[in-house]
Design an enzyme around this catalytic site. Structure first.
Site, mmCIF file in Angstrom:
data_model
loop_
_atom_site.group_PDB
_atom_site.id
_atom_site.type_symbol
_atom_site.label_atom_id
_atom_site.label_comp_id
_atom_site.label_asym_id
_atom_site.label_seq_id
_atom_site.Cartn_x
_atom_site.Cartn_y
_atom_site.Cartn_z
ATOM 1 N N LYS A 30 28.595 -1.535 40.881
ATOM 2 C CA LYS A 30 29.949 -1.178 41.309
ATOM 3 C C LYS A 30 29.939 -0.618 42.724
ATOM 4 O O LYS A 30 30.724 -1.026 43.598
ATOM 5 C CB LYS A 30 30.538 -0.168 40.330
ATOM 6 C CG LYS A 30 32.020 0.104 40.526
ATOM 7 C CD LYS A 30 32.532 0.989 39.396
ATOM 8 C CE LYS A 30 32.492 0.253 38.081
ATOM 9 N NZ LYS A 30 32.581 1.105 36.908
ATOM 10 N N ARG A 99 33.381 7.371 38.463
ATOM 11 C CA ARG A 99 33.114 6.195 37.632
ATOM 12 C C ARG A 99 31.622 5.857 37.645
ATOM 13 O O ARG A 99 30.950 5.997 38.657
ATOM 14 C CB ARG A 99 33.908 4.984 38.136
ATOM 15 C CG ARG A 99 35.380 5.243 38.316
ATOM 16 C CD ARG A 99 36.106 4.044 38.886
ATOM 17 N NE ARG A 99 36.292 2.997 37.890
ATOM 18 C CZ ARG A 99 36.719 1.780 38.178
ATOM 19 N NH1 ARG A 99 36.969 1.438 39.439
ATOM 20 N NH2 ARG A 99 36.870 0.881 37.219
ATOM 21 N N GLY A 108 32.414 -0.966 29.884
ATOM 22 C CA GLY A 108 32.897 -0.074 28.840
ATOM 23 C C GLY A 108 31.834 0.753 28.151
ATOM 24 O O GLY A 108 32.136 1.529 27.242
ATOM 25 N N MET A 110 29.692 3.020 29.605
ATOM 26 C CA MET A 110 29.489 4.365 30.146
ATOM 27 C C MET A 110 30.827 4.954 30.559
ATOM 28 O O MET A 110 31.868 4.345 30.357
ATOM 29 C CB MET A 110 28.479 4.321 31.293
ATOM 30 C CG MET A 110 27.078 3.990 30.818
ATOM 31 S SD MET A 110 25.874 4.015 32.146
ATOM 32 C CE MET A 110 26.446 2.656 33.158
ATOM 33 N N ARG A 343 32.727 -7.948 40.735
ATOM 34 C CA ARG A 343 31.357 -8.227 40.301
ATOM 35 C C ARG A 343 31.300 -9.698 39.920
ATOM 36 O O ARG A 343 32.329 -10.322 39.657
ATOM 37 C CB ARG A 343 30.974 -7.357 39.102
ATOM 38 C CG ARG A 343 31.853 -7.545 37.888
ATOM 39 C CD ARG A 343 31.618 -6.483 36.836
ATOM 40 N NE ARG A 343 32.594 -6.566 35.758
ATOM 41 C CZ ARG A 343 32.934 -5.544 34.982
ATOM 42 N NH1 ARG A 343 32.368 -4.368 35.158
ATOM 43 N NH2 ARG A 343 33.827 -5.702 34.028
ATOM 44 N N HIS A 459 8.941 -15.655 7.009
ATOM 45 C CA HIS A 459 8.707 -17.085 6.724
ATOM 46 C C HIS A 459 10.003 -17.879 6.868
ATOM 47 O O HIS A 459 10.036 -18.935 7.513
ATOM 48 C CB HIS A 459 8.147 -17.238 5.306
ATOM 49 C CG HIS A 459 7.952 -18.669 4.884
ATOM 50 N ND1 HIS A 459 8.938 -19.386 4.238
ATOM 51 C CD2 HIS A 459 6.909 -19.514 5.046
ATOM 52 C CE1 HIS A 459 8.500 -20.613 4.012
ATOM 53 N NE2 HIS A 459 7.269 -20.717 4.483
ATOM 54 N N SER A 789 -5.461 -23.966 23.097
ATOM 55 C CA SER A 789 -4.046 -23.763 22.803
ATOM 56 C C SER A 789 -3.891 -22.354 22.265
ATOM 57 O O SER A 789 -4.522 -21.997 21.264
ATOM 58 C CB SER A 789 -3.540 -24.785 21.778
ATOM 59 O OG SER A 789 -2.167 -24.573 21.527
ATOM 60 N N CYS A 857 1.119 -22.768 21.595
ATOM 61 C CA CYS A 857 1.853 -23.410 20.496
ATOM 62 C C CYS A 857 2.462 -22.392 19.536
ATOM 63 O O CYS A 857 2.959 -22.763 18.484
ATOM 64 C CB CYS A 857 0.945 -24.371 19.732
ATOM 65 S SG CYS A 857 -0.504 -23.590 18.977
ATOM 66 N N TYR A 877 1.075 -26.615 29.552
ATOM 67 C CA TYR A 877 2.227 -26.976 28.726
ATOM 68 C C TYR A 877 2.560 -25.860 27.758
ATOM 69 O O TYR A 877 1.732 -24.986 27.479
ATOM 70 C CB TYR A 877 1.976 -28.282 27.958
ATOM 71 C CG TYR A 877 0.924 -28.185 26.866
ATOM 72 C CD1 TYR A 877 1.257 -27.776 25.578
ATOM 73 C CD2 TYR A 877 -0.408 -28.510 27.127
ATOM 74 C CE1 TYR A 877 0.294 -27.678 24.587
ATOM 75 C CE2 TYR A 877 -1.374 -28.415 26.142
ATOM 76 C CZ TYR A 877 -1.015 -27.994 24.862
ATOM 77 O OH TYR A 877 -1.969 -27.895 23.887
#
Length: 905
Positions: A30, A99, A108, A110, A343, A459, A789, A857, A877
């Site tokens: 702000k 503020r 909203g 704080m 903002r 699971h 992996s 993985c 990857y």
């Protein structure tokens, strides 16, 4: 120099003329944006910002920095001089707002206090200055109400009740119908509430008001709602908030005054136009609180055309300056427009993609910047179906939002029924206390899964995410009775066959059928909608464009975790560049599970050989189908890696069966022998027991059978003119000797298959790095492995000493609330602990074998933040479930762009 001297020398207060939008770390969002608008020459009320550094000192020590009061006084003097007024002067008072304003927008969350400087003495001066007695007393009652609630901790409902009582006494419906006399009485009542509830009088000294309000804003950083919001948005706790002290302008000075909120584009759709709300004769909190009905921003043109036209020009200026959707707060004071905040605005996921591509088309940003403006979490939201938010619903309860989506079906309470009903064309929701591997068939058949136990890595959650199934876990208010085939929630009973709806994005569970809105983005990824076609959805076109650019720039390749041809084909449609994890244990269900059970419990070589002989052709067929589906792309097949107990009869059920048989004198020798064997193999902690490579070393022929099936399937595919690219992965290796033994056996089998088929095979042999010791000895293991992996699920489990099946339900919530975790380490990789092992293993492995292929993985392979880490440490990857592939592709592109930016700096 002492620490106190350092603090005295540090600058803690900045005038709005001193900052800019790039100082958000110091001035908060702000304050930085108020300074930026001031620099742009826009009409911003004068003021100053107390830095986040001052807040941090206060939060760390419990005291403000020693020099802060003097700095505030100097800036207040300058403000008073500029405005020609003094704070709270009885004759012509300067009033200010105090503020909050953190680096990241926390709307909203704080505290804010308006009209500071009003008192019994100055309220009459304000009335004379404005020529409006009602306005002055209305401003005073607002100050006491906000100050009492925010600074003194008075229950806000007490003020609201007093206001409602005043309106009722007057016989009016809105507060603007209360006159000055009514408001004077209300102020007197409000002051009594403060005295009674806070144990002190409302402060009449204006400087005391301001100093207490500043402290209250600092304190609000650690308020419950702010902490909860930061956890949800993953905002670091240590940032602190700035405090903005701004001269007041008044929207409650009559019909030619007002306040509003404006957006430069629609934050819901991204479309350009006039979006926002306006409220005449009001202050800012009236719009936010919804106390009175606003009018559309477009109506301002008819109310005050001059202000409307000026606002439209300012909105265009701000969007062209920030190059993004801007969210604006403004006030009109007797026909004069003032800008109170701007903002970069929050937006829906769909709007994010649309706006990013719109700004490219307008020449305001390039494709790289557009890619930065969206993220994987937003893409994931777009991929899952959702419930129609306009529908009437009956909420049953709420659990953990484990796997996004919206699913509707008939309640069923066991896997068998789920499969049976599904085959008959019914849509079902599988409801269990918790799921286990035996429920997999039912989970596959169901539209969604609902459990009363478990967390995000249970699971049910992990499997559901892997399949793209909607899942809600840990809905503790639901009492699931599988024997009676019903679920009870309070006084409501859901019988088997009753319709239920579950929302995996919110965790909400509804009774009955809630209408579902399908996702066009998934239809696009699956090839059912083509971007660029006449009837293509605008959102799909935007997603297509961003994804195409991400694919062009990313370095990380993206593979899929897939265990069958159907999942593999889906993964290819979603853009997978191979399979990074085929979990062969998922191939052993039903009759095959019994074969593996006999294999494990076999007493003699003949029994073992018979079981292996039956399993071989079944495994080979699985791999033939998989290699055909992924022809030309790598397929990493992990050899069997379940905890042992998953393939053994349940020891409790078996013990009861044997005991009942003995009581009836109806002995079953097979059950007795089975029970003895299960007792012999029973483990207290199966996850750390006889599994993975250990199982392959202890049970002769098991891994050899799997390797042979892979090799024979690859040879068959080559014979069919295909291009199989199989990689064999040995799980749970902790020492290079384990890997060497299995590798030698595998190479012997592969050579035998080559000799028998006459087909030359090139099958890579590697391992999972999922134990701390494997990571620490990666240099040695790389001597025997062609690829690594990282199995980050088990690596996280073993590094932390957590059982992922148990800990989320028991203490993760407390750890998140206490700030020990910012996010579950099973959801996003723990960079400092698990991540440091991954990093060191990468470096050590490649030092031994420079061409070592490296991937991941675990569940983290599809987590947006984790993908950035894997790019950073140099993996080749990531592998994830098919439905998370687009997210991983997008984030891999974003990681590449961000790393280029870091390199250029």
């Amino acid at each position: 120099m002492s620490e106190n001297q350092d603090l005295r020398d540090q600058k803690f207060v900045y005038d709005f003329t001193e900052g800019n939008k790039d100082l958000k770390d110091l001035l908060g969002g702000k304050g930085a944006n108020l300074a930026e608008m001031t620099n742009l020459g826009l009409p911003v009320p004068p003021g100053f910002t107390i830095t986040t550094e001052a807040c941090k000192v206060y939060l760390d020590s419990g005291e403000e920095p020693p020099a802060l009061r003097a700095e505030v006084s100097a800036h207040l003097d300058a403000l008073e001089s500029r405005m020609g007024k003094r704070l709270g002067d009885p004759g012509d008072p300067l009033l200010v707002s105090v503020r909050s304003g953190a680096k990241f927008s926390m709307p909203g969350m704080m505290d804010t206090v308006l009209n500071i400087g009003l008192s019994d003495a100055s309220v009459t001066g304000l009335a004379g200055q404005a020529g409006d007695e009602r306005f002055a007393w209305d401003s005073y009652r607002r100050l006491i109400q906000m100050f009492g609630k925010t600074v003194l901790g008075v229950d806000g409902d007490l003020f609201e009740e007093a206001l409602e009582e005043a309106k009722a006494t007057k016989g009016v419906g809105v507060d603007t119908d209360l006159d000055a006399a009514d408001l004077k009485k209300l102020v007197k009542h409000f002051k009594k509430i403060v005295k009674t509830e806070a144990g002190r009088d409302f402060p009449q000294d204006p400087r005391e008001q301001m100093d207490l309000a500043i402290t209250a804003v600092f304190d609000s950083w650690n308020g419950d709602r702010a902490r909860l919001y930061r956890r949800q948005e993953r905002i670091p706790n240590e940032l602190g908030t700035a405090v903005n002290v701004c001269s007041m302008v008044f929207g409650n000075l009559g019909p030619d005054s007002g306040t509003g909120v404006a957006f430069t584009r629609d934050p819901a759709s991204g479309q350009q136009g006039v979006y926002g709300d306006y409220l005449q004769n009001a202050q800012g909190e009236d719009v936010v609180a919804g106390i009175r009905n606003t009018v559309p921003l477009a109506d301002l043109e008819g109310i005050d055309k001059a202000s409307y036209d000026q606002l439209m020009k300012i909105m265009e200026t701000l969007e062209n300056h920030y190059l993004d959707l801007c969210d604006i707060e403004f006030t009109i004071e007797q026909g004069r427009l003032w800008m109170l905040q701007t903002r970069v605005g929050k937006r829906t996921a769909g709007a994010a993609f649309r706006i990013a591509t719109q700004l490219v088309d307008q020449g305001l940003i390039d494709e790289a910047e557009a890619l930065k403006r969206v993220n994987g979490a937003q893409l994931a939201q777009l991929m899952f179906p959702r419930f129609d938010d306009q529908a009437e619903v009956e909420l049953l309860g709420r659990g953990i939002a484990a796997s996004p989506g919206a699913a509707v079906g008939k309640a069923v309470f066991d896997s068998y029924t789920a499969v049976k009903w599904s085959r008959s064309g019914e849509q079902v929701i599988l409801i269990r206390r918790e799921t286990n591997p035996d429920d997999l068939d039912g989970m596959i058949a169901a539209e969604g899964i609902l459990t009363s136990r478990g967390g995000k890595t249970s699971h049910a959650a992990v499997v559901a995410r892997g399949m793209g199934k909607t899942c809600v876990c840990g809905a503790e208010d639901l009492e699931v009775d599988t024997k009676r085939r019903r679920m009870t929630v309070g006084g409501t009973v859901v019988e088997e066959g009753d319709l239920v709806s579950i929302d995996g994005s919110t965790g909400k569970v509804y009774l009955g059928e809630v209408p579902v809105v399908p996702s066009p983005v998934v239809e696009y990824f699956e090839g059912r909608m083509h971007a660029g076609a006449d009837d293509a959805d605008e959102l799909v076109v935007a997603v297509h464009r961003v994804m195409a650019y991400a694919d062009r720039v990313r370095r990380l390749r993206v593979r899929a975790n897939a265990d069958n041809a159907e999942d593999a084909l889906r993964a290819r449609r979603f853009g997978a560049q191979g399979i990074g994890l085929c979990r062969t244990e998922h191939m052993f269900l039903g009759e095959r599970r019994e074969m593996v059970e006999r294999l494990i419990l076999a007493d003699h070589d003949d029994e073992r050989a018979e079981a292996l002989e039956k399993l071989l052709p079944l495994q080979r067929k699985d791999f033939v189908e998989l290699f055909e589906a992924m022809d030309g792309l790598p397929v990493t097949v992990r050899l069997l890696d379940p905890p042992l107990h998953e393939f053994l009869p349940d020891i409790t059920e078996l013990s009861v069966r044997v005991a009942l048989a003995e009581a009836r004198k109806d002995h079953n020798e097979n059950d007795l022998r089975l029970l003895q064997a299960v007792h012999r193999l029973h483990e207290q902690n199966p996850m750390l027991g006889l599994r993975g490579v250990r199982l392959g070393l202890v049970i002769p022929g098991l891994f050899a059978m799997q390797v042979r099936a892979i090799a024979e399937a690859a040879a068959a595919r080559k014979d069919a003119k295909g291009d199989p690219r199989a990689e064999i992965m040995i799980p749970l290796v902790g020492t290079v000797q384990e890997l060497e033994i299995v590798r030698d056996e595998a190479e012997t089998v592969i050579a035998e298959v080559e000799a028998a088929t006459g087909v030359a095979l090139k099958l890579a042999l590697g391992t999972m790095i999922e134990l701390p010791r494997a990571a620490l000895t990666a240099a040695q293991i790389a001597e025997a492995a062609e690829f690594f992996s990282f199995g980050t699920n088990d690596l996280t489990q073993t590094v932390w000493g957590f059982s992922r099946d148990d800990v989320e339900a028991s203490f993760f919530t407390a750890y998140l609330e206490k700030g020990i975790f910012g996010v579950s380490p099973f959801e996003t990789i723990d960079r400092d602990g698990v991540g440091s092992l991954v990093r060191s293993a990468v470096e050590a492995g490649r030092a031994t074998r420079p061409g070592l292929k490296l991937g991941v993985c675990g569940e983290h392979g599809g987590d947006p933040e984790s993908v950035h880490f894997f790019h950073e440490v140099g993996l080749d990857y990531v592998s994830c479930s098919p439905f998370r592939i687009p997210v991983a592709r997008l984030e891999a592109g974003r990681a590449a762009i961000q790393s280029q930016g870091s390199d250029s700096r």
